[in-house]
Design a protein around this motif. Structure first.
Motif, short mmCIF file in Angstrom:
data_model
loop_
_atom_site.label_atom_id
_atom_site.label_comp_id
_atom_site.label_asym_id
_atom_site.label_seq_id
_atom_site.Cartn_x
_atom_site.Cartn_y
_atom_site.Cartn_z
N ALA A 16 -73.94 -66.52 15.08
CA ALA A 16 -74.43 -66.91 16.40
C ALA A 16 -75.78 -67.62 16.31
O ALA A 16 -76.02 -68.59 17.02
CB ALA A 16 -74.53 -65.68 17.30
N THR A 17 -76.62 -67.16 15.41
CA THR A 17 -77.91 -67.82 15.20
C THR A 17 -77.72 -69.24 14.71
O THR A 17 -78.37 -70.18 15.20
CB THR A 17 -78.77 -67.02 14.21
OG1 THR A 17 -78.97 -65.70 14.73
CG2 THR A 17 -80.12 -67.69 13.99
N PHE A 59 -75.09 -71.11 15.14
CA PHE A 59 -74.50 -71.88 16.24
C PHE A 59 -75.59 -72.32 17.22
O PHE A 59 -75.62 -73.47 17.65
CB PHE A 59 -73.45 -71.03 16.97
CG PHE A 59 -72.77 -71.76 18.10
CD1 PHE A 59 -71.65 -72.53 17.86
CD2 PHE A 59 -73.27 -71.68 19.39
CE1 PHE A 59 -71.03 -73.22 18.90
CE2 PHE A 59 -72.65 -72.35 20.43
CZ PHE A 59 -71.53 -73.12 20.19
N PHE A 60 -76.50 -71.41 17.55
CA PHE A 60 -77.57 -71.76 18.49
C PHE A 60 -78.50 -72.82 17.90
O PHE A 60 -78.91 -73.74 18.61
CB PHE A 60 -78.38 -70.52 18.89
CG PHE A 60 -79.51 -70.85 19.82
CD1 PHE A 60 -79.25 -71.11 21.15
CD2 PHE A 60 -80.81 -70.92 19.37
CE1 PHE A 60 -80.28 -71.42 22.02
CE2 PHE A 60 -81.84 -71.24 20.23
CZ PHE A 60 -81.58 -71.49 21.56
N THR A 90 -76.62 -76.16 18.22
CA THR A 90 -76.25 -76.70 19.53
C THR A 90 -77.28 -76.48 20.62
O THR A 90 -77.28 -77.22 21.60
CB THR A 90 -74.93 -76.06 20.01
OG1 THR A 90 -75.14 -74.66 20.19
CG2 THR A 90 -73.81 -76.31 19.04
N ARG A 91 -78.11 -75.45 20.51
CA ARG A 91 -79.08 -75.06 21.55
C ARG A 91 -78.39 -74.74 22.88
O ARG A 91 -78.94 -74.96 23.95
CB ARG A 91 -80.13 -76.15 21.78
CG ARG A 91 -80.95 -76.49 20.60
CD ARG A 91 -81.93 -75.41 20.32
NE ARG A 91 -82.82 -75.86 19.24
CZ ARG A 91 -83.55 -75.06 18.53
NH1 ARG A 91 -83.52 -73.77 18.76
NH2 ARG A 91 -84.30 -75.51 17.57
N HIS A 92 -77.17 -74.23 22.82
CA HIS A 92 -76.39 -73.89 24.01
C HIS A 92 -76.27 -72.38 24.08
O HIS A 92 -75.59 -71.76 23.26
CB HIS A 92 -75.01 -74.55 23.93
CG HIS A 92 -74.24 -74.47 25.20
ND1 HIS A 92 -73.31 -73.49 25.43
CD2 HIS A 92 -74.29 -75.23 26.32
CE1 HIS A 92 -72.79 -73.66 26.63
NE2 HIS A 92 -73.37 -74.71 27.20
N LEU A 93 -76.94 -71.76 25.07
CA LEU A 93 -77.03 -70.30 25.13
C LEU A 93 -75.70 -69.64 25.44
O LEU A 93 -75.31 -68.68 24.76
CB LEU A 93 -78.08 -69.89 26.17
CG LEU A 93 -78.39 -68.41 26.22
CD1 LEU A 93 -78.90 -67.90 24.89
CD2 LEU A 93 -79.41 -68.14 27.30
N THR A 122 -73.49 -69.79 22.52
CA THR A 122 -73.93 -68.85 21.49
C THR A 122 -73.39 -67.46 21.74
O THR A 122 -72.94 -66.77 20.82
CB THR A 122 -75.47 -68.83 21.43
OG1 THR A 122 -75.95 -70.14 21.16
CG2 THR A 122 -75.97 -67.88 20.37
N ALA A 138 -69.64 -67.60 21.02
CA ALA A 138 -69.41 -67.69 19.58
C ALA A 138 -69.74 -66.38 18.87
O ALA A 138 -68.99 -65.94 17.99
CB ALA A 138 -70.24 -68.83 18.98
N GLY A 139 -70.82 -65.75 19.26
CA GLY A 139 -71.20 -64.48 18.65
C GLY A 139 -70.17 -63.38 18.91
O GLY A 139 -69.81 -62.63 18.00
#
Length: 112
Positions: A84-85, A87-88, A91-94, A97, A100-101
């Motif tokens: 998840a980290t 991915f964030f 993408t910077r998409h909360l 994230t 995905a997490g």
């Protein structure tokens, strides 16, 4: 403890909560110094880290030095947190994230 003591405790705790949470509104005319405002910007990430990191690293919620046994490649929470980290950071998409997490956690929990 009597019933009156319990109700008095509830009333006093309610009063303390209201006073501490509304003090910023009541003292709105007083401006916080710039250094305090800058320091308060770090409070939400610090609180989030204090909640999330122990859950990722401790195995089964065990406390103490013996509880840090979840740092291995079979810990689905740790692997999902790392994924998840990453991915964030990409993408910077909360919301993405979080999705995905949770998807990674479910997959790792089923596979490991």
């Amino acid at each position: 403890m009597s019933s009156a003591d319990i109700w008095l405790t509830i009333a006093l705790l309610t009063f303390a909560t209201v006073v501490t949470r509304t003090s910023f509104f009541l003292l709105a005319s007083a401006r916080l110094p710039a250094r305090v405002q800058q320091a308060l910007r770090y409070a939400p990430p610090a609180a989030l880290a204090a909640i999330v990191i122990p859950d990722l690293l401790l195995n089964g919620g065990a406390g103490g030095a013996a509880g840090i046994t979840g740092i291995d490649w079979t810990n689905p929470r740790l692997l999902a947190g790392i994924g998840a980290t990453l991915f964030f950071l990409a993408t910077r998409h909360l919301l993405g994230t979080i999705v995905a997490g949770m998807a990674l956690f479910s997959a790792f929990r089923l596979l490991l």
